[in-house]
Design an enzyme around this catalytic site. Structure first.
Site, PDB file in Angstrom:
ATOM      1  N   ARG A 190      80.078   9.169  11.429  1.00  0.00           N
ATOM      2  CA  ARG A 190      81.193  10.075  11.719  1.00  0.00           C
ATOM      3  C   ARG A 190      80.882  10.940  12.944  1.00  0.00           C
ATOM      4  NH1 ARG A 190      81.998  11.893   5.475  1.00  0.00           N
ATOM      5  NH2 ARG A 190      83.721  10.514   4.919  1.00  0.00           N
ATOM      6  N   THR A 241      68.617   7.079   6.023  1.00  0.00           N
ATOM      7  CA  THR A 241      67.948   6.431   4.892  1.00  0.00           C
ATOM      8  C   THR A 241      68.751   5.257   4.341  1.00  0.00           C
ATOM      9  OG1 THR A 241      68.925   8.039   3.346  1.00  0.00           O
ATOM     10  CG2 THR A 241      66.722   8.530   4.209  1.00  0.00           C
ATOM     11  N   LYS A 286      70.304  12.715   5.988  1.00  0.00           N
ATOM     12  CA  LYS A 286      71.055  12.446   7.214  1.00  0.00           C
ATOM     13  C   LYS A 286      70.158  11.944   8.342  1.00  0.00           C
ATOM     14  CE  LYS A 286      74.582  12.490   6.972  1.00  0.00           C
ATOM     15  NZ  LYS A 286      75.356  11.381   6.330  1.00  0.00           N
ATOM     16  N   GLY A 287      69.071  11.290   7.946  1.00  0.00           N
ATOM     17  CA  GLY A 287      68.173  10.713   8.946  1.00  0.00           C
ATOM     18  C   GLY A 287      68.402   9.230   9.155  1.00  0.00           C
ATOM     19  N   LYS A 333      79.509   6.647   7.281  1.00  0.00           N
ATOM     20  CA  LYS A 333      78.389   6.672   8.215  1.00  0.00           C
ATOM     21  C   LYS A 333      78.914   6.636   9.654  1.00  0.00           C
ATOM     22  CE  LYS A 333      75.821   6.435   4.575  1.00  0.00           C
ATOM     23  NZ  LYS A 333      75.163   7.643   4.075  1.00  0.00           N
TER      24      LYS A 333
END
Length: 315
Positions: A280, A75, A72-73, A278
């Protein structure tokens, strides 16, 4: 006879030469070497590294670069943006070779078979965000390729925790399964639940220390995930330089999509955005609880900044 005795004494007192990297105990090293021998044994049974060669001259090969995290960075965004470069060949799916035992036992030939077809001038890239926080992965990557170039994308640890929860929450909702509120994970006996896995994943300095046992800092490029969201081009320029790629990606490759609220990509006239999963919205969290979470990360963040010799604009 005297000369012989002198030589024997010198051999006894001569200091042993100890390799500077990696700093691991002998048992771990023996275990790792045993696993590596098994991997190579499996590949040798399949005619070493059997190249799957395409008629156009491309073939599958081991990656020269891995996006190791963080979960969740950002990637997926990083991989999609990097794929704009013609000299990049990216694996589409997360391979989980180094962290899943069932995959790792299959050997390096299996790993190669998961890679995209690429030409000799291209860099093959795979991404598996779980690598960064898995203790066994750095040594395994090191044993495969000590010269590996690693990409690590990080964002504000508190925000990453919320994104972590949000992903799992929506996965449950799609399957029509109930899922507890984020407060039920963050609070335990009236205090911050520091055993919550999402919090542990955001303790970047702990995981970074593990990687630095095997790879020097100049082999790990840290992408600022928060800046990548707000202004992607400068961050991708830095990645190009780190990978020694010719500057091929331009500012015109990015455009802000007002409907989605984040940057999308433009490639040869074709426009594409990341998956709807993505970007959200995060759950609403009580301000005092959020402050408590940010306060908890203050010291770990300081340790991480000192470790990498760089600061980030985190709470």
């Amino acid at each position: 006879m005297a000369a012989f005795l002198l030589g024997a004494v010198l051999l006894i007192v001569q200091p042993q030469i100890v390799p500077s990297r990696p700093a691991i105990n002998s048992n771990a090293e023996t275990s790792s070497q045993s696993v590596q021998r098994e991997l190579l044994k499996k590949t040798s049974q399949k005619n070493d590294f059997k190249e799957n060669i395409h008629s156009n001259g491309s073939c599958q090969q081991l990656p020269q670069t891995i996006i190791i995290g963080v979960r969740k960075g950002g990637t997926r965004a990083l991989l999609e943006m990097l794929s704009l470069h013609p000299d990049i060949a990216a694996a589409e799916s997360e391979v989980h070779f180094f962290d899943w035992e069932d995959h790792y036992r299959n050997g390096l030939q299996w790993y190669i078979n998961q890679m995209p077809f690429s030409f000799p001038h291209q860099i093959t890239v795979e991404k598996t965000p779980a690598y960064f926080t898995s203790p066994k992965v750095p040594e395994r990557v090191y044993n495969m390729n000590q010269s590996m170039r690693l990409l690590l994308i990080l964002r504000d640890p508190s925000e990453r925790v919320l994104s972590d929860y949000t992903q799992v929450f929506y996965n449950h909702m799609q399957k029509h399964k109930p899922y507890p509120s984020i407060e039920q994970f963050l609070i335990k006996n009236g205090e911050l639940n520091v055993d919550y896995k999402a919090i542990n994943r955001s303790l970047y300095y702990i995981h970074m220390q593990n990687w630095l046992k095997y790879f020097p800092l100049d082999h790990i490029h840290i992408v600022d995930g928060d800046k990548l969201i707000k202004d992607p081009f400068p961050e991708i320029e830095k990645v190009e330089r780190f990978l020694k790629l010719s500057p091929q990606i331009n500012a015109s490759n990015f455009y802000f999509n007002k409907t989605k609220g984040f940057y999308c990509l433009r490639d040869s006239g074709r426009e594409r955005c990341l998956h709807e999963s993505k970007g959200r919205a995060h759950p609403q969290v009580d301000t005092r609880l959020l402050e408590k979470l940010q306060e908890y990360f203050h010291e770990p963040n300081k340790k991480f900044f000192e470790l990498v010799g760089r600061t980030f604009d985190w709470h």
